[in-house]
Write a protein that holds these residues in place. Structure first.
Motif, PDB file in Angstrom:
ATOM      1  N   LEU A  46       8.884  -5.996   6.609  1.00 20.50           N
ATOM      2  CA  LEU A  46       8.192  -5.148   7.581  1.00 20.50           C
ATOM      3  C   LEU A  46       8.972  -3.849   7.753  1.00 20.50           C
ATOM      4  O   LEU A  46      10.153  -3.896   8.078  1.00 20.50           O
ATOM      5  CB  LEU A  46       8.152  -5.843   8.939  1.00 20.50           C
ATOM      6  CG  LEU A  46       6.976  -6.699   9.321  1.00 20.50           C
ATOM      7  CD1 LEU A  46       7.137  -7.147  10.757  1.00 20.50           C
ATOM      8  CD2 LEU A  46       5.658  -5.956   9.155  1.00 20.50           C
ATOM      9  N   THR A  47       8.308  -2.734   7.557  1.00 19.43           N
ATOM     10  CA  THR A  47       9.020  -1.453   7.689  1.00 19.43           C
ATOM     11  C   THR A  47       8.667  -0.768   9.008  1.00 19.43           C
ATOM     12  O   THR A  47       7.726  -1.167   9.694  1.00 19.43           O
ATOM     13  CB  THR A  47       8.637  -0.493   6.552  1.00 19.43           C
ATOM     14  OG1 THR A  47       7.243  -0.210   6.658  1.00 19.43           O
ATOM     15  CG2 THR A  47       8.945  -1.079   5.196  1.00 19.43           C
ATOM     16  N   LYS A  48       9.429   0.243   9.313  1.00 20.97           N
ATOM     17  CA  LYS A  48       9.190   1.136  10.460  1.00 20.97           C
ATOM     18  C   LYS A  48       9.264   0.407  11.804  1.00 20.97           C
ATOM     19  O   LYS A  48       8.585   0.776  12.754  1.00 20.97           O
ATOM     20  CB  LYS A  48       7.867   1.876  10.281  1.00 20.97           C
ATOM     21  CG  LYS A  48       7.807   2.549   8.897  1.00 20.97           C
ATOM     22  CD  LYS A  48       6.632   3.420   8.666  1.00 20.97           C
ATOM     23  CE  LYS A  48       6.496   3.741   7.181  1.00 20.97           C
ATOM     24  NZ  LYS A  48       5.409   4.609   6.854  1.00 20.97           N
ATOM     25  N   LEU A  49      10.080  -0.614  11.858  1.00 24.15           N
ATOM     26  CA  LEU A  49      10.266  -1.303  13.137  1.00 24.15           C
ATOM     27  C   LEU A  49      11.153  -0.503  14.075  1.00 24.15           C
ATOM     28  O   LEU A  49      11.390  -0.900  15.210  1.00 24.15           O
ATOM     29  CB  LEU A  49      10.827  -2.709  12.915  1.00 24.15           C
ATOM     30  CG  LEU A  49       9.734  -3.746  12.656  1.00 24.15           C
ATOM     31  CD1 LEU A  49      10.318  -5.071  12.201  1.00 24.15           C
ATOM     32  CD2 LEU A  49       8.884  -3.966  13.909  1.00 24.15           C
TER      33      LEU A  49
ATOM     34  N   LEU B 205       0.829  -1.202   0.000  1.00 24.80           N
ATOM     35  CA  LEU B 205       0.000   0.000   0.000  1.00 24.80           C
ATOM     36  C   LEU B 205       0.869   1.259   0.000  1.00 24.80           C
ATOM     37  O   LEU B 205       2.007   1.234   0.462  1.00 24.80           O
ATOM     38  CB  LEU B 205      -0.908   0.028   1.229  1.00 24.80           C
ATOM     39  CG  LEU B 205      -2.066  -0.963   1.261  1.00 24.80           C
ATOM     40  CD1 LEU B 205      -2.957  -0.687   2.469  1.00 24.80           C
ATOM     41  CD2 LEU B 205      -2.900  -0.901  -0.022  1.00 24.80           C
ATOM     42  N   GLN B 206       0.285   2.325  -0.478  1.00 27.46           N
ATOM     43  CA  GLN B 206       0.979   3.613  -0.503  1.00 27.46           C
ATOM     44  C   GLN B 206       1.347   4.038   0.919  1.00 27.46           C
ATOM     45  O   GLN B 206       0.516   3.931   1.826  1.00 27.46           O
ATOM     46  CB  GLN B 206       0.037   4.645  -1.123  1.00 27.46           C
ATOM     47  CG  GLN B 206       0.689   5.942  -1.490  1.00 27.46           C
ATOM     48  CD  GLN B 206      -0.308   6.850  -2.179  1.00 27.46           C
ATOM     49  OE1 GLN B 206      -1.031   6.414  -3.079  1.00 27.46           O
ATOM     50  NE2 GLN B 206      -0.379   8.083  -1.750  1.00 27.46           N
ATOM     51  N   GLY B 207       2.564   4.465   1.085  1.00 22.86           N
ATOM     52  CA  GLY B 207       2.986   4.931   2.403  1.00 22.86           C
ATOM     53  C   GLY B 207       3.629   3.852   3.259  1.00 22.86           C
ATOM     54  O   GLY B 207       4.198   4.126   4.308  1.00 22.86           O
ATOM     55  N   ALA B 208       3.540   2.603   2.790  1.00 21.79           N
ATOM     56  CA  ALA B 208       4.102   1.496   3.577  1.00 21.79           C
ATOM     57  C   ALA B 208       5.625   1.569   3.620  1.00 21.79           C
ATOM     58  O   ALA B 208       6.255   1.054   4.543  1.00 21.79           O
ATOM     59  CB  ALA B 208       3.659   0.158   2.990  1.00 21.79           C
ATOM     60  N   GLY B 209       6.193   2.205   2.607  1.00 30.10           N
ATOM     61  CA  GLY B 209       7.655   2.294   2.542  1.00 30.10           C
ATOM     62  C   GLY B 209       8.202   1.521   1.354  1.00 30.10           C
ATOM     63  O   GLY B 209       9.371   1.171   1.311  1.00 30.10           O
TER      64      GLY B 209
HETATM   65  P1  GDP Z   1       5.565   4.053  -0.507  1.00 34.92           P
HETATM   66  O1  GDP Z   1       4.418   4.985  -0.731  1.00 34.92           O
HETATM   67  O2  GDP Z   1       5.108   2.715  -0.017  1.00 34.92           O
HETATM   68  O3  GDP Z   1       6.502   3.940  -1.674  1.00 34.92           O
HETATM   69  O4  GDP Z   1       6.367   4.649   0.748  1.00 34.92           O
HETATM   70  P2  GDP Z   1       7.728   5.493   0.823  1.00 34.92           P
HETATM   71  O5  GDP Z   1       8.887   4.641   0.447  1.00 34.92           O
HETATM   72  O6  GDP Z   1       7.554   6.775   0.105  1.00 34.92           O
HETATM   73  O7  GDP Z   1       7.806   5.722   2.391  1.00 34.92           O
HETATM   74  C1  GDP Z   1       6.836   6.441   3.106  1.00 34.92           C
HETATM   75  C2  GDP Z   1       7.512   7.086   4.303  1.00 34.92           C
HETATM   76  O8  GDP Z   1       7.950   6.110   5.217  1.00 34.92           O
HETATM   77  C3  GDP Z   1       8.743   7.896   3.940  1.00 34.92           C
HETATM   78  O9  GDP Z   1       8.769   9.069   4.706  1.00 34.92           O
HETATM   79  C4  GDP Z   1       9.898   6.969   4.319  1.00 34.92           C
HETATM   80  O10 GDP Z   1      11.067   7.676   4.654  1.00 34.92           O
HETATM   81  C5  GDP Z   1       9.317   6.287   5.523  1.00 34.92           C
HETATM   82  N1  GDP Z   1       9.926   4.961   5.785  1.00 34.92           N
HETATM   83  C6  GDP Z   1      10.061   3.910   4.960  1.00 34.92           C
HETATM   84  N2  GDP Z   1      10.635   2.864   5.588  1.00 34.92           N
HETATM   85  C7  GDP Z   1      10.880   3.267   6.859  1.00 34.92           C
HETATM   86  C8  GDP Z   1      11.454   2.625   8.024  1.00 34.92           C
HETATM   87  O11 GDP Z   1      11.861   1.460   8.040  1.00 34.92           O
HETATM   88  N3  GDP Z   1      11.513   3.390   9.149  1.00 34.92           N
HETATM   89  C9  GDP Z   1      11.056   4.683   9.189  1.00 34.92           C
HETATM   90  N4  GDP Z   1      11.145   5.343  10.338  1.00 34.92           N
HETATM   91  N5  GDP Z   1      10.509   5.282   8.144  1.00 34.92           N
HETATM   92  C10 GDP Z   1      10.422   4.600   6.981  1.00 34.92           C
END
Ligand code: GDP
Length: 297
Positions: free
Chosen positions: A248-251, A109-113
């Motif tokens: 898994l992101t943002k751990l 999903l959008q924003g997932a990273g």
């Molecule tokens: P996408 O829409 O899924 O492509 O998401 P993005 O790659 O643009 O990431 C969305 C936001 O999450 C950005 O501000 C990234 O810097 C942040 N982000 C992605 N991965 C991580 C992570 O592992 N930790 C943290 N703290 N932020 C992350």
């Protein structure tokens, strides 16, 4: 957010047992109730908790705990073993195609990273495995997403294939494959489109890309902070695309990470990597035991 660790939670029951000098089934029941609460607080899906507790209870009413001098610790040990067993996968190996390039499709999903993780993964492939990756901008609905990937490519000094917003994602993916072969690149990482919510059109598009490029890996990128929602997301993506692994992101955030357990239980796909920050080198191999300790506190 303050969590109470499992050891603290079990203290009451343990004190009672000490007074009696014997563990009863009722004590085990009380302890598993605390385990249940700890998991629910860590945002593990309700149904996943139910199945898990059943398994723990079966083991705990056995001699292991009933005959133990330290039943509390024994229960914690069983819970940790079962938890890491559940979350364990075939480590964080990444496929290698017989004939390069190896194709990795990134979905989520959008924003997932997703876009950030695509960059991180390419970075890891080059640094750790000495591979030459190419990034592909297949999210044609958001020009900002294409720009973001191009910026990442510049930062990493890596080729990015993009064709603006007028070419279909399937064509972009096909063209990128041709280009990668010409340039003798090892990996093609396709950053696909994401939406705020799962929808049929998006899935249809992803299925088309999948059928066309026949990827060696499909990695589902999920935000660990989304808790319960992560389960539904993982379930639908996996049903439609049969993903090969989860990232898994943002751990690095303050989540307990119960999503990890739920996702693994629901999809039965390995969790391969963990995003630990916004920087391009902050992608780690997923460690089930560490995650188990984190979930339990
Ligand atoms: P996408 O829409 O899924 O492509 O998401 P993005 O790659 O643009 O990431 C969305 C936001 O999450 C950005 O501000 C990234 O810097 C942040 N982000 C992605 N991965 C991580 C992570 O592992 N930790 C943290 N703290 N932020 C992350």
């Amino acid at each position: 957010m303050a969590f109470e660790g499992l050891a603290d939670r079990l203290q009451n029951t343990i004190q009672k047992i000490k007074g009696k000098g014997k563990v009863t089934e009722q004590d085990v029941k009380e302890m598993t109730r605390e385990v249940r609460l700890a998991l629910l607080e860590a945002d593990v899906n309700f149904k996943v908790v139910k199945d898990f507790i059943k398994k723990v209870k079966e083991r705990a009413v056995g001699e292991e705990v009933m005959e133990s001098l330290t039943p509390g610790q024994q229960v914690i040990k069983i819970v940790k073993e079962e938890l890491s067993g559940l979350m364990g996968g075939d480590e964080s190996k990444i496929a290698v195609a017989d004939r390069p390039p190896t194709v990795i499709m990134m979905v989520g999903l959008q924003g997932a990273g997703k876009t950030t993780t695509t960059g991180k993964l390419a970075n890891l492939l080059r640094k750790k495995y000495n591979r030459k990756p190419m990034l592909v901008a297949a999210d044609i609905y958001r020009p900002a997403a294409i720009d973001q990937l191009e910026t990442l490519g510049k930062q990493l000094n890596m080729p990015v294939y993009s064709a603006g917003t007028d070419t279909s994602p399937v064509d972009i993916a096909n063209q990128a494959m041709v280009k990668a072969k010409e340039e003798h690149l090892d990996y093609v990482l396709i950053d696909t489109a994401g939406r705020l919510h799962i929808d049929g059109d998006l899935m249809e598009e992803l299925i088309q890309i999948k059928n066309n490029v026949n990827p060696d890996e499909i990695f589902l990128v999920v935000d660990a902070m989304t808790g319960q929602d992560a389960v539904n997301v993982a379930e639908s993506f996996n049903e439609q695309l049969d993903v090969s692994g989860v990232i898994l992101t943002k751990l690095d955030g303050d989540t307990r990470g119960g999503a990890a357990l739920s996702i693994k239980a629901v999809t039965d796909k390995p969790i391969k990597f963990a995003g630990m920050g916004e920087k391009l080198d902050q992608l780690e191999v997923f460690h089930p035991e560490r995650m188990a300790s984190r979930i339990l506190g």
